[in-house]
Design a protein around this motif. Structure first.
Motif, mmCIF file in Angstrom:
data_model
loop_
_atom_site.group_PDB
_atom_site.id
_atom_site.type_symbol
_atom_site.label_atom_id
_atom_site.label_comp_id
_atom_site.label_asym_id
_atom_site.label_seq_id
_atom_site.Cartn_x
_atom_site.Cartn_y
_atom_site.Cartn_z
ATOM 1 N N GLY A 16 1.051 -0.736 0.189
ATOM 2 C CA GLY A 16 -0.138 -0.218 0.276
ATOM 3 C C GLY A 16 0.628 1.169 0.123
ATOM 4 O O GLY A 16 0.286 2.017 -0.095
ATOM 5 N N TYR A 47 -6.278 4.231 -4.660
ATOM 6 C CA TYR A 47 -5.444 4.109 -3.208
ATOM 7 C C TYR A 47 -5.631 4.617 -2.133
ATOM 8 O O TYR A 47 -5.964 3.756 -1.037
ATOM 9 C CB TYR A 47 -3.753 3.990 -3.747
ATOM 10 N N LYS A 50 -8.705 3.487 -0.371
ATOM 11 C CA LYS A 50 -8.796 1.504 -0.477
ATOM 12 C C LYS A 50 -7.718 2.302 1.460
ATOM 13 O O LYS A 50 -8.787 1.885 2.351
ATOM 14 C CB LYS A 50 -7.189 1.626 -0.829
ATOM 15 N N GLN A 51 -7.189 3.871 1.722
ATOM 16 C CA GLN A 51 -6.656 4.148 2.491
ATOM 17 C C GLN A 51 -7.819 4.664 3.149
ATOM 18 O O GLN A 51 -7.235 3.918 4.791
ATOM 19 C CB GLN A 51 -5.583 4.634 2.190
ATOM 20 N N ASP A 54 -9.515 1.786 5.053
ATOM 21 C CA ASP A 54 -8.385 0.818 5.494
ATOM 22 C C ASP A 54 -8.985 1.861 7.409
ATOM 23 O O ASP A 54 -9.245 1.061 8.518
ATOM 24 C CB ASP A 54 -7.152 -0.279 5.338
ATOM 25 N N HIS A 57 -11.733 1.352 8.604
ATOM 26 C CA HIS A 57 -12.444 -0.437 9.369
ATOM 27 C C HIS A 57 -11.245 -0.565 11.090
ATOM 28 O O HIS A 57 -11.889 -0.688 11.820
ATOM 29 C CB HIS A 57 -11.701 -1.211 8.554
ATOM 30 N N LYS A 58 -9.965 0.766 10.716
ATOM 31 C CA LYS A 58 -9.158 0.242 11.951
ATOM 32 C C LYS A 58 -10.205 1.147 13.509
ATOM 33 O O LYS A 58 -9.539 0.663 14.431
ATOM 34 C CB LYS A 58 -7.871 0.642 11.742
#
Length: 149
Positions: A16, A47, A50-51, A54, A57-58
Motif C-alpha cells: 500500500g 489507493y 482503499k486507505q 482501511d 475499518h481500523k
C-alpha cells in the motif's frame, strides 16, 4: 517512477505504500512480478479510497475494543473448582478455562486466545486476568477461584 506496492518488498516498503523507484527496477522487477502497479490517476484514486476504507475499518475495530473493555471494567468472574486440603485445586485453572468463563458470565464476544493469567491457577483466591482486545486496548477482569459445593 512512482509506484504503489501491492505487497511488502524488503528494503523498499510495505503493501500500500506509494514509492519512487528507478525505472529499470520498476520495469524489470516490481511490475513483472506483480509486486507494484504504476501510480496513474485511477490507481492513485483507488489507493486513496482503499486507505480511507482501511482507516475507517481500523477505527471501528478500536471503538469496538474500547466498548468491550468498558463493559468488562470492574467485572468479577467466579470459577468454581474442586479442591483438596489447604485450598489447593485438583489440577489447575488455565487461560482457556478463564476465557470461557468470562465469555459465559459476561455474554461478551472476544478471542479466547487474548486472555492471559500468567501461570495456571493452582490455589483458591483472587487473580487478575488481562485481556488484550486491540494493540491499543487492554482490559483487566478480576478472577475469583472458589470451592465448588
Amino acid at each position: 517512477m512512482k509506484l504503489i506496492l501491492l505487497q511488502d518488498v524488503k528494503s523498499v516498503g510495505k503493501k500500500g505504500d506509494l514509492i519512487n523507484a528507478s525505472e529499470g527496477y520498476a520495469k524489470n522487477f516490481l511490475l513483472p512480478k506483480k509486486m507494484a502497479v504504476e501510480a496513474t490517476k485511477s490507481n492513485l484514486n483507488d489507493y486513496e479510497l482503499k486507505q480511507k476504507a482501511d482507516a475507517k475499518h481500523k477505527q471501528e475495530e478500536l471503538d469496538k475494543a474500547r466498548e468491550i473493555a468498558k463493559q468488562l471494567e470492574d467485572k468479577e468472574v467466579f470459577i468454581k473448582v474442586k479442591t483438596g486440603g489447604n485450598g489447593k485445586l485438583f489440577g489447575s485453572v488455565t487461560n482457556k478455562e478463564v476465557a470461557e468463563e468470562i465469555i459465559k458470565q459476561t455474554g461478551l464476544d472476544f478471542d479466547k486466545k487474548k486472555v492471559s493469567i500468567g501461570d495456571p491457577i493452582k490455589m483458591l483466591g483472587q487473580r487478575i486476568a488481562v485481556i488484550k482486545l486491540h494493540p491499543k486496548v487492554t482490559a483487566e477482569v478480576t478472577i475469583k477461584v472458589v470451592e465448588a459445593e
